[in-house]
Design a protein around this motif. Sequence first.
Motif, short mmCIF file in Angstrom:
data_model
loop_
_atom_site.label_atom_id
_atom_site.label_comp_id
_atom_site.label_asym_id
_atom_site.label_seq_id
_atom_site.Cartn_x
_atom_site.Cartn_y
_atom_site.Cartn_z
N PRO A 242 0.81 -1.23 0.00
CA PRO A 242 0.00 0.00 0.00
C PRO A 242 0.84 1.27 0.00
O PRO A 242 0.46 2.27 -0.62
N VAL A 243 1.98 1.23 0.68
CA VAL A 243 2.85 2.41 0.68
C VAL A 243 3.45 2.62 -0.70
O VAL A 243 3.56 3.75 -1.20
N ILE A 244 3.84 1.52 -1.36
CA ILE A 244 4.39 1.63 -2.73
C ILE A 244 3.34 2.19 -3.68
O ILE A 244 3.63 3.06 -4.53
N ASP A 245 2.09 1.73 -3.55
CA ASP A 245 1.03 2.23 -4.42
C ASP A 245 0.77 3.72 -4.18
O ASP A 245 0.53 4.48 -5.14
N ARG A 246 0.83 4.13 -2.93
CA ARG A 246 0.61 5.55 -2.64
C ARG A 246 1.76 6.40 -3.19
O ARG A 246 1.53 7.48 -3.74
N LEU A 247 2.98 5.91 -3.06
CA LEU A 247 4.12 6.62 -3.63
C LEU A 247 4.04 6.68 -5.15
O LEU A 247 4.37 7.70 -5.77
N ALA A 248 3.59 5.58 -5.78
CA ALA A 248 3.46 5.56 -7.23
C ALA A 248 2.38 6.55 -7.70
O ALA A 248 2.56 7.25 -8.71
N GLU A 249 1.29 6.63 -6.97
CA GLU A 249 0.23 7.58 -7.33
C GLU A 249 0.73 9.02 -7.23
O GLU A 249 0.45 9.85 -8.11
N HIS A 250 1.46 9.31 -6.17
CA HIS A 250 2.02 10.66 -6.01
C HIS A 250 3.05 10.95 -7.10
O HIS A 250 3.11 12.07 -7.64
N THR A 251 3.84 9.95 -7.46
CA THR A 251 4.87 10.14 -8.48
C THR A 251 4.24 10.47 -9.83
O THR A 251 4.66 11.41 -10.52
N ILE A 252 3.23 9.70 -10.24
CA ILE A 252 2.58 9.96 -11.52
C ILE A 252 1.88 11.31 -11.52
O ILE A 252 1.89 12.04 -12.53
N GLY A 253 1.29 11.68 -10.39
CA GLY A 253 0.64 12.99 -10.31
C GLY A 253 1.62 14.13 -10.52
O GLY A 253 1.30 15.12 -11.20
N GLN A 254 2.82 14.00 -9.96
CA GLN A 254 3.83 15.04 -10.14
C GLN A 254 4.37 15.07 -11.57
O GLN A 254 4.64 16.14 -12.12
N VAL A 255 4.53 13.89 -12.17
CA VAL A 255 5.03 13.85 -13.55
C VAL A 255 4.01 14.45 -14.51
O VAL A 255 4.38 15.17 -15.45
N MET A 256 2.74 14.20 -14.29
CA MET A 256 1.69 14.71 -15.18
C MET A 256 1.56 16.23 -15.12
O MET A 256 1.04 16.84 -16.06
N THR A 257 2.01 16.85 -14.04
CA THR A 257 1.96 18.30 -13.98
C THR A 257 3.04 18.96 -14.83
O THR A 257 2.95 20.16 -15.13
N ARG A 258 4.05 18.18 -15.25
CA ARG A 258 5.15 18.74 -16.03
C ARG A 258 5.18 18.25 -17.47
O ARG A 258 5.71 18.93 -18.33
N ARG A 259 4.64 17.07 -17.74
CA ARG A 259 4.78 16.46 -19.06
C ARG A 259 3.46 15.87 -19.52
O ARG A 259 2.64 15.47 -18.70
N SER A 260 3.29 15.81 -20.84
CA SER A 260 2.14 15.11 -21.42
C SER A 260 2.47 13.65 -21.68
O SER A 260 1.60 12.78 -21.62
N THR A 261 3.71 13.36 -22.02
CA THR A 261 4.22 11.99 -22.14
C THR A 261 5.54 11.94 -21.40
O THR A 261 6.20 12.96 -21.19
N TRP A 262 5.95 10.75 -21.02
CA TRP A 262 7.17 10.62 -20.22
C TRP A 262 7.83 9.28 -20.48
O TRP A 262 7.23 8.36 -21.05
N THR A 263 9.09 9.17 -20.08
CA THR A 263 9.85 7.94 -20.19
C THR A 263 10.02 7.33 -18.80
O THR A 263 9.65 7.92 -17.78
#
Length: 254
Positions: free
Chosen positions: A98-119
């Motif tokens: 559950p902690v990994i999933d929460r970190l992954a959700e936060h990570t994707i949210g931060q990436v989406m604020t800067r990029r439309s696509t990502w690597t």
Amino acid sequence: MTEFSIRTTQIDEVMTGVLGKFYAAHGRGPNRIEVSRLRQQVTRATRPDKHVTPLADLMTVWRARATRRTGKTPTELTAAVLRLSHTVAQRADQIPSPVIDRLAEHTIGQVMTRRSTWTRWNVMAEAARSTRAIRVATPAARLALLERVTDAALGSCLSLQAPDPLTVPVTYTRPDGASQFTRAGRTVTPTTGSWMPKPSSSTPRPSTQRRPPRQPGSRRLSPPDRCIALTGAGLRSRRTKPMPSSTSPCPRHG
């Protein structure tokens, strides 16, 4: 902090008088932009002359000041802080899912604020920022934690990399699993694909209908030529008159 923040204290003392003068001149307090500009002016006005000092000499002075202020050496201070810390270094496999999933959700949210696509590297860099507060035992455990968070984050994304159009049968593979159609001993680095968020069921899909491309060698007809072509088509359908030649005048433009 008080021992090593003398410069900030000096600026704050001068800012008190500057703000008083601003109130007297304008009858109001400065806004956020004006405070920032006033602080910049005070910083430049009170900045002392710089003297180049070797880093080793600065470290010696700083150690002496810390020892004089606290009565302990920097080594003793570091050991005392580590003894008071209740944070226990963990391995990557000890962190629950559950902690990994929460970190992954936060990570994707931060990436989406800067990029439309990502690597993958973009996601891993953001995962490093998201997990920097987690204390791990070794550098290998840190990398393993980043891999777990990155894999979980990319699991909710849609890959834009085209799949391999050819599948090599087992008959044409080498003992190490490589294809026989590639040079032996040659290392092929796959390109890093791009990713994007998976579309939800409520998201309307854009239309994929496009204007049909123009045929190679075709050209746009001018009005007289178009008139000749249409007249010729009508004559062919009725079969009563021969096709007019290209030199004959157009019925509408003749």
